[in-house]
Design a protein around this motif. Structure first.
Motif, PDB file in Angstrom:
ATOM      1  N   TYR A   2       0.833  -1.197   0.000  1.00 58.86           N
ATOM      2  CA  TYR A   2       0.000   0.000   0.000  1.00 58.86           C
ATOM      3  C   TYR A   2       0.877   1.259   0.000  1.00 58.86           C
ATOM      4  O   TYR A   2       2.016   1.249   0.465  1.00 58.86           O
ATOM      5  CB  TYR A   2      -0.920   0.001   1.213  1.00 58.86           C
ATOM      6  N   PHE A   3       0.320   2.348  -0.515  1.00 61.55           N
ATOM      7  CA  PHE A   3       1.059   3.608  -0.531  1.00 61.55           C
ATOM      8  C   PHE A   3       1.447   4.049   0.878  1.00 61.55           C
ATOM      9  O   PHE A   3       2.504   4.654   1.076  1.00 61.55           O
ATOM     10  CB  PHE A   3       0.229   4.704  -1.215  1.00 61.55           C
ATOM     11  N   LYS A   4       0.618   3.740   1.851  1.00 57.06           N
ATOM     12  CA  LYS A   4       0.913   4.147   3.226  1.00 57.06           C
ATOM     13  C   LYS A   4       2.160   3.464   3.773  1.00 57.06           C
ATOM     14  O   LYS A   4       2.716   3.908   4.784  1.00 57.06           O
ATOM     15  CB  LYS A   4      -0.277   3.843   4.129  1.00 57.06           C
ATOM     16  N   ASP A   5       2.632   2.408   3.098  1.00 55.53           N
ATOM     17  CA  ASP A   5       3.835   1.699   3.522  1.00 55.53           C
ATOM     18  C   ASP A   5       5.103   2.244   2.864  1.00 55.53           C
ATOM     19  O   ASP A   5       6.189   1.693   3.065  1.00 55.53           O
ATOM     20  CB  ASP A   5       3.708   0.205   3.197  1.00 55.53           C
ATOM     21  N   LEU A   6       4.982   3.306   2.061  1.00 61.59           N
ATOM     22  CA  LEU A   6       6.108   3.805   1.268  1.00 61.59           C
ATOM     23  C   LEU A   6       6.702   5.096   1.816  1.00 61.59           C
ATOM     24  O   LEU A   6       7.392   5.819   1.091  1.00 61.59           O
ATOM     25  CB  LEU A   6       5.670   4.007  -0.189  1.00 61.59           C
ATOM     26  N   ASP A   7       6.461   5.410   3.071  1.00 59.88           N
ATOM     27  CA  ASP A   7       7.072   6.568   3.725  1.00 59.88           C
ATOM     28  C   ASP A   7       6.678   7.876   3.045  1.00 59.88           C
ATOM     29  O   ASP A   7       7.486   8.800   2.924  1.00 59.88           O
ATOM     30  CB  ASP A   7       8.608   6.420   3.748  1.00 59.88           C
ATOM     31  N   LEU A   8       5.441   7.964   2.613  1.00 57.23           N
ATOM     32  CA  LEU A   8       4.939   9.194   2.005  1.00 57.23           C
ATOM     33  C   LEU A   8       4.206  10.025   3.051  1.00 57.23           C
ATOM     34  O   LEU A   8       3.642   9.486   4.003  1.00 57.23           O
ATOM     35  CB  LEU A   8       4.003   8.869   0.836  1.00 57.23           C
ATOM     36  N   SER A   9       4.193  11.323   2.861  1.00 55.36           N
ATOM     37  CA  SER A   9       3.605  12.234   3.835  1.00 55.36           C
ATOM     38  C   SER A   9       2.079  12.105   3.858  1.00 55.36           C
ATOM     39  O   SER A   9       1.451  11.597   2.921  1.00 55.36           O
ATOM     40  CB  SER A   9       3.987  13.674   3.506  1.00 55.36           C
ATOM     41  N   SER A  10       1.483  12.608   4.902  1.00 52.87           N
ATOM     42  CA  SER A  10       0.030  12.553   5.038  1.00 52.87           C
ATOM     43  C   SER A  10      -0.661  13.356   3.936  1.00 52.87           C
ATOM     44  O   SER A  10      -1.744  12.981   3.467  1.00 52.87           O
ATOM     45  CB  SER A  10      -0.388  13.080   6.413  1.00 52.87           C
ATOM     46  N   GLU A  11      -0.037  14.475   3.531  1.00 49.84           N
ATOM     47  CA  GLU A  11      -0.618  15.286   2.460  1.00 49.84           C
ATOM     48  C   GLU A  11      -0.668  14.514   1.145  1.00 49.84           C
ATOM     49  O   GLU A  11      -1.663  14.573   0.408  1.00 49.84           O
ATOM     50  CB  GLU A  11       0.178  16.581   2.279  1.00 49.84           C
ATOM     51  N   LEU A  12       0.410  13.795   0.842  1.00 50.15           N
ATOM     52  CA  LEU A  12       0.434  13.002  -0.387  1.00 50.15           C
ATOM     53  C   LEU A  12      -0.542  11.832  -0.305  1.00 50.15           C
ATOM     54  O   LEU A  12      -1.230  11.506  -1.278  1.00 50.15           O
ATOM     55  CB  LEU A  12       1.847  12.489  -0.660  1.00 50.15           C
ATOM     56  N   LEU A  13      -0.620  11.193   0.841  1.00 48.81           N
ATOM     57  CA  LEU A  13      -1.550  10.073   1.007  1.00 48.81           C
ATOM     58  C   LEU A  13      -2.997  10.542   0.853  1.00 48.81           C
ATOM     59  O   LEU A  13      -3.834   9.826   0.280  1.00 48.81           O
ATOM     60  CB  LEU A  13      -1.340   9.407   2.360  1.00 48.81           C
ATOM     61  N   ARG A  14      -3.294  11.741   1.329  1.00 49.78           N
ATOM     62  CA  ARG A  14      -4.635  12.292   1.146  1.00 49.78           C
ATOM     63  C   ARG A  14      -4.939  12.493  -0.343  1.00 49.78           C
ATOM     64  O   ARG A  14      -6.040  12.179  -0.814  1.00 49.78           O
ATOM     65  CB  ARG A  14      -4.765  13.624   1.877  1.00 49.78           C
ATOM     66  N   ALA A  15      -3.952  13.021  -1.071  1.00 53.71           N
ATOM     67  CA  ALA A  15      -4.138  13.251  -2.507  1.00 53.71           C
ATOM     68  C   ALA A  15      -4.305  11.929  -3.255  1.00 53.71           C
ATOM     69  O   ALA A  15      -5.114  11.827  -4.188  1.00 53.71           O
ATOM     70  CB  ALA A  15      -2.953  14.037  -3.063  1.00 53.71           C
ATOM     71  N   ILE A  16      -3.522  10.915  -2.870  1.00 52.26           N
ATOM     72  CA  ILE A  16      -3.628   9.596  -3.497  1.00 52.26           C
ATOM     73  C   ILE A  16      -5.005   8.991  -3.239  1.00 52.26           C
ATOM     74  O   ILE A  16      -5.652   8.448  -4.145  1.00 52.26           O
ATOM     75  CB  ILE A  16      -2.520   8.660  -2.960  1.00 52.26           C
ATOM     76  N   GLU A  17      -5.462   9.110  -2.002  1.00 53.73           N
ATOM     77  CA  GLU A  17      -6.782   8.580  -1.652  1.00 53.73           C
ATOM     78  C   GLU A  17      -7.882   9.303  -2.417  1.00 53.73           C
ATOM     79  O   GLU A  17      -8.876   8.694  -2.846  1.00 53.73           O
ATOM     80  CB  GLU A  17      -7.008   8.715  -0.145  1.00 53.73           C
ATOM     81  N   LYS A  18      -7.712  10.607  -2.606  1.00 56.13           N
ATOM     82  CA  LYS A  18      -8.693  11.397  -3.346  1.00 56.13           C
ATOM     83  C   LYS A  18      -8.828  10.908  -4.785  1.00 56.13           C
ATOM     84  O   LYS A  18      -9.910  10.969  -5.374  1.00 56.13           O
ATOM     85  CB  LYS A  18      -8.273  12.875  -3.327  1.00 56.13           C
ATOM     86  N   LYS A  19      -7.733  10.410  -5.356  1.00 55.79           N
ATOM     87  CA  LYS A  19      -7.763   9.875  -6.715  1.00 55.79           C
ATOM     88  C   LYS A  19      -8.289   8.439  -6.752  1.00 55.79           C
ATOM     89  O   LYS A  19      -8.428   7.847  -7.830  1.00 55.79           O
ATOM     90  CB  LYS A  19      -6.372   9.942  -7.337  1.00 55.79           C
ATOM     91  N   GLY A  20      -8.523   7.865  -5.581  1.00 58.10           N
ATOM     92  CA  GLY A  20      -9.111   6.536  -5.536  1.00 58.10           C
ATOM     93  C   GLY A  20      -8.120   5.399  -5.534  1.00 58.10           C
ATOM     94  O   GLY A  20      -8.477   4.245  -5.796  1.00 58.10           O
ATOM     95  N   TYR A  21      -6.831   5.693  -5.228  1.00 59.24           N
ATOM     96  CA  TYR A  21      -5.807   4.651  -5.218  1.00 59.24           C
ATOM     97  C   TYR A  21      -5.446   4.272  -3.781  1.00 59.24           C
ATOM     98  O   TYR A  21      -5.514   5.102  -2.868  1.00 59.24           O
ATOM     99  CB  TYR A  21      -4.541   5.121  -5.932  1.00 59.24           C
TER     100      TYR A  21
END
Length: 435
Positions: A2-21
């Motif tokens: 999952y993207f949350k396992d890739l050391d990405l910031s909360s802001e980026l994870l929010r944007a990724i989730e918004k795109k449905g990934y």
């Protein structure tokens, strides 16, 4: 993973989730950690596997870590070079989407449109530039952009840029930007030319390749319909109508052929638009937007669109004419079955194209199923005609979306695009026509 396992910031994870990934693709799983470590990277993956997010996300993360102050000075820090306008626009859209919760500015610059709005945006200040090489050099010449503090260079679809004759402009750009930088080279294929380019521009790069070169995804069902050349349009219209296809991307070899087929489909009562290098950027943008929205049912394109169009859940790709380059077949059908979806690729093949079909099957390592449709069988008395490379072959030079190698203006930038009946712009070595 999952993207949350890739050391990405909360802001980026929010944007990724918004795109449905939520789950990262293989290329993203391998590329993101390496880019975050600051390593140079030579990455290969077939089209439609998520390469753009594979470099966009970690680059935004790097900027966020290095420039946490929301009032930081906006000057170009990341430069992303692409071969076509459509791909540049697509990458820019991804950058904007993923940075929606961050305070970084981006700009896209390419030829075929007025340079002045681009100049104004660059002068105001941006952090990320997505550009085609020729137009970027125009801005450098006019002093509307300063590349002296670029920290990361991305060469996206590098094999296509080499094929289109951008190598000299790329080398000019590399001479302008700092030698101390991170360089990422993404390519669908790892040819000897790509390896030489990597050796010239990259410093001890990590190398990843998540799929074998020149393979097609299993999510694309491929079929060949043998048909006489003179009945291809009839068969295409019949298939669209009978199967109620609502969104079809159709590939032709030439610009004139794309225009003619779009007109013929309209005559058949099927809404269609053509997109190729002789179209103005406004016309190309409108055609693509109408196709995505459903206002246009069929988009007829030359190979300029094979890597620059990203259409969510595109169900059908049709090779109205097979490409002269077997590799281009892979990129064409890669427009469907993207981001985990499924899709279908149909090729209408006449006797003149049997050698091209054989080359494609050798490249992808599989025999494509042939289905003979009642009433459309190939006439056995028709003898194949050799396909002339100079007349219908793929371009060995630049398409009309930027300056010509050596500084000459393309028709789309200077005095206006020429009609299909006029002489087309030639590549640096003089062979082939631009798509």
């Amino acid at each position: 993973m999952y993207f949350k396992d890739l050391d990405l910031s909360s802001e980026l994870l929010r944007a990724i989730e918004k795109k449905g990934y939520s789950e990262a693709t293989p290329i993203q799983q391998k590329a993101i950690p390496l880019v975050l470590q600051g390593k140079d990277l030579l990455a290969g993956a077939q089209t439609g596997t998520g390469k753009t997010a594979g470099f966009t996300l970690p680059l935004l993360q790097q900027l966020q870590r290095k420039y946490p102050n929301t009032k930081h000075k906006s000057y170009p820090k990341v430069l992303i070079l692409t071969p076509t306008r459509e791909l540049a626009a697509q990458v820019h859209e991804s950058v904007r989407d993923y940075s929606s919760y961050l305070n970084f500015r981006s700009a896209v610059v390419f030829g075929g449109v007025s340079i002045n709005p681009q100049k104004q945006k660059l002068i105001r200040g941006v952090d990320i530039i997505i550009a085609t090489p020729g137009r970027l050099l125009d801005h450098v010449q006019q002093r509307s952009v300063d590349l002296s503090r670029i920290e990361t260079l991305v060469l996206d679809e590098a094999d296509r840029m080499l094929q289109m004759g951008f190598i000299h402009d790329i080398r000019r750009v590399v001479k302008i930007i700092p030698k101390q930088r991170q360089t990422l080279l993404f390519s669908a294929t790892f040819s000897s030319e790509i390896k030489r380019l990597a050796a010239d521009f990259l410093n001890d790069p990590s190398e990843i390749q998540v799929t074998p070169e020149n393979t097609t995804t299993e999510r694309v069902s491929q079929v060949v319909y043998p048909v006489d050349k003179r009945r291809k349009r009839e068969l295409l219209s019949q298939q669209i109508g009978e199967n109620n296809w609502q969104q079809v991307l159709v590939f032709t070899r030439t610009k004139h052929g794309a225009n003619r087929l779009a007109t013929q489909l309209e005559t058949d009562g099927i809404s269609a638009a053509a997109i190729h290098g002789n179209k103005s950027q406004g016309a190309r943008t409108k055609a693509l937007a109408d196709f995505k929205s459903g206002a246009v049912r069929v988009l007829v394109a030359t190979d300029i669109a094979a890597r620059g169009i990203d259409i969510h859940k595109l169900p059908h790709v049709v090779n109205y004419e097979l490409p002269n380059s077997a590799e281009d077949y892979v990129h064409r059908i890669g427009r469907t079955a993207r981001a985990g979806q499924t899709g279908g690729a149909i090729s209408l093949v006449c006797v003149d194209e049997l050698k091209l079909l054989s080359d494609i099957e050798k490249l992808i390592g599989t025999k494509i199923e042939q289905v003979k449709l009642p009433g459309y069988d190939v006439d056995p008395t028709i003898k194949p005609e050799p396909i002339q490379n100079g007349r219908t072959g793929r371009s060995n030079g630049r398409q009309a979306n930027d300056r010509q190698p050596g500084g000459k203006r393309s028709s789309a930038q200077g005095r206006g695009a020429k009609s299909a009946g006029q002489k087309q712009g030639r590549s640096r070595n003089g062979r082939g026509r631009a798509a």
